[in-house]
Design a protein around this motif. Structure first.
Motif, mmCIF file in Angstrom:
data_model
loop_
_atom_site.group_PDB
_atom_site.id
_atom_site.type_symbol
_atom_site.label_atom_id
_atom_site.label_comp_id
_atom_site.label_asym_id
_atom_site.label_seq_id
_atom_site.Cartn_x
_atom_site.Cartn_y
_atom_site.Cartn_z
ATOM 1 N N MET A 39 -13.476 -10.463 7.054
ATOM 2 C CA MET A 39 -12.579 -9.362 6.688
ATOM 3 C C MET A 39 -12.964 -8.813 5.313
ATOM 4 N N ASP A 40 -13.055 -7.530 5.184
ATOM 5 C CA ASP A 40 -13.309 -6.890 3.898
ATOM 6 C C ASP A 40 -11.993 -6.507 3.224
ATOM 7 N N LEU A 41 -12.013 -6.514 1.917
ATOM 8 C CA LEU A 41 -10.829 -6.125 1.159
ATOM 9 C C LEU A 41 -10.595 -4.621 1.291
ATOM 10 N N GLU A 42 -9.347 -4.255 1.586
ATOM 11 C CA GLU A 42 -8.993 -2.851 1.757
ATOM 12 C C GLU A 42 -7.859 -2.493 0.813
ATOM 13 N N LEU A 43 -7.634 -1.179 0.676
ATOM 14 C CA LEU A 43 -6.559 -0.727 -0.205
ATOM 15 C C LEU A 43 -5.204 -1.268 0.240
ATOM 16 N N ARG A 44 -4.981 -1.388 1.550
ATOM 17 C CA ARG A 44 -3.692 -1.893 2.025
ATOM 18 C C ARG A 44 -3.461 -3.337 1.589
#
Length: 310
Positions: free
Chosen positions: A1-6
C-alpha cells in the motif's frame, strides 16, 4: 500500500480529536474500521504513530513528524485542487501574441484589449516566435517578410495583412528630406542602418541596390533608437516600413518605384481563438496606421494601382 492524502487526513483527524473513537465519529466510520486503517498506515510508515491508553491517543515522535508534514501537504493539496477548478471554469485567458519589430502591434493590441485580455512577447527572430506558436506557448505571431518571399513553411496558418513599400528615414537636414521621393540610386553614397532579423531582407536589399547599379556601403545593424539617432545626426539612412511614424528630426521619404516591399503577416496556431476576428482586427490596425502616415497616404494617392488602397 502506498501512502495517500486520505491516510494523512486520518492521522490528522486522530491527532485533532485526541482519540480514535472520536476521530471515527467525526469521519463517519466505525471505530474498528478506523483502527484497522490506522494500523495499515503505521505499517507503511514503519512504526506506531500514536500511544493509546484510557486517556486517548497521543502522537509518538514518528507521529509528530508525520503530522508536521501532513499539516503542510493537506492545505497545499486543497489549494491546488481549488485553483485547478477555478482555472478549468475561468473565462478564456485571452490572446497571446508574439511580434517582431513593426508599426501595427500597438494598434492590434489596443483593438483586442477592448474585448479580451492580451499578453505580448517580442523578439527579433521570426523563427523563435513561430516555434513558440507551434509549441502552444503563443496563439499568434505578427511578423513580416520581403514582399516576394511568400509565407513561412510549417504547421502555422498564415494571413497576409498588407503588402507595403519600404521607405527610408533621413535627418531633416538631409537633401532628400525636401523631395517627395528619391530613387535608390540617389542614395548610392550613403551609409545605412537597419534593425536585425532572421529573414531575407538583407539579401533583398543587396539585390535591389545591385539593380540600381551600386553596392551599399556600411550597413549598421542595430536597435531602433540607435537607427533613429544615426539618421538624425546624418550618419546613416534608415530603411523603414511605410506605416512607420517618423520621430522628431526625421523625415520619411518614399523610394521611387518601390524597389523593396514588406509583407505584414499574421501566423496562428490551428487552435488559436477567434481567428477570423483577430485577422480582421489586424487589417483594421494596419489601415489605421496608413491613415496616420501622411507620407504613405500621399504616396498611395500617387500610386493608385499599388496593393494597399488609401
Amino acid at each position: 500500500m502506498d501512502l495517500e492524502l486520505r491516510h494523512l487526513r486520518i492521522v490528522r483527524a486522530v491527532a485533532d480529536a485526541g482519540s480514535v473513537s472520536k476521530a471515527a465519529s467525526l469521519l463517519g466510520l466505525a471505530q474498528p474500521a478506523l483502527t484497522a486503517q490506522l494500523k495499515r498506515i503505521e505499517r507503511v510508515l514503519g512504526g506506531a504513530l500514536f500511544e493509546r491508553d484510557r486517556h486517548g491517543a497521543r502522537p509518538t515522535r514518528l507521529g509528530e513528524l508525520v503530522l508536521a508534514r501532513a499539516r503542510v501537504l493537506l492545505p497545499a493539496a486543497k489549494e491546488l485542487q481549488d485553483e485547478a477548478v477555478r482555472f478549468a471554469h475561468a473565462p478564456s485567458p485571452g490572446f497571446r501574441i508574439g511580434a517582431t519589430n513593426g508599426p501595427i502591434l500597438g494598434g492590434l493590441v489596443d483593438r483586442l484589449a477592448a474585448e479580451r485580455s492580451v499578453s505580448t512577447y517580442t523578439s527579433w527572430s521570426t523563427h523563435e516566435l513561430t516555434s513558440m506558436v507551434e509549441l502552444g506557448r503563443l496563439d499568434y505571431v505578427l511578423t513580416g517578410a520581403c514582399g516576394d518571399s511568400g509565407t513561412p513553411t510549417g504547421t502555422l496558418l498564415w494571413e497576409t495583412i498588407s503588402l507595403d513599400p519600404v521607405f527610408c528615414l533621413v535627418g531633416d537636414e538631409h537633401p532628400a528630406a525636401r523631395e517627395k521621393e528619391v530613387t535608390l540610386s540617389d542614395l548610392a553614397e550613403e551609409q545605412w542602418a537597419v534593425t536585425p532579423g532572421d529573414g531575407c531582407f538583407a539579401d533583398c536589399f543587396a539585390m535591389a541596390c545591385a539593380r540600381a547599379g551600386f553596392t551599399p556601403g556600411t550597413i549598421y545593424e542595430t536597435d531602433v533608437p540607435t537607427c533613429t539617432h544615426l539618421a538624425q545626426v546624418g550618419r546613416a539612412v534608415v530603411l523603414c516600413q511605410a506605416t512607420h511614424q517618423a520621430a522628431q528630426g526625421l523625415v520619411m521619404v518614399p523610394l521611387a518605384g518601390a524597389p523593396l516591399r514588406w509583407r505584414q503577416l499574421l501566423g496562428r496556431h490551428p487552435t488559436a481563438p477567434d481567428a477570423g476576428w483577430v485577422v480582421g482586427q489586424a487589417k483594421q490596425a494596419h489601415e489605421e496606421a496608413v491613415r496616420r502616415s501622411q507620407v504613405y497616404y500621399d504616396w498611395l494617392v500617387r500610386n493608385p494601382g499599388y496593393g494597399t488602397a488609401p
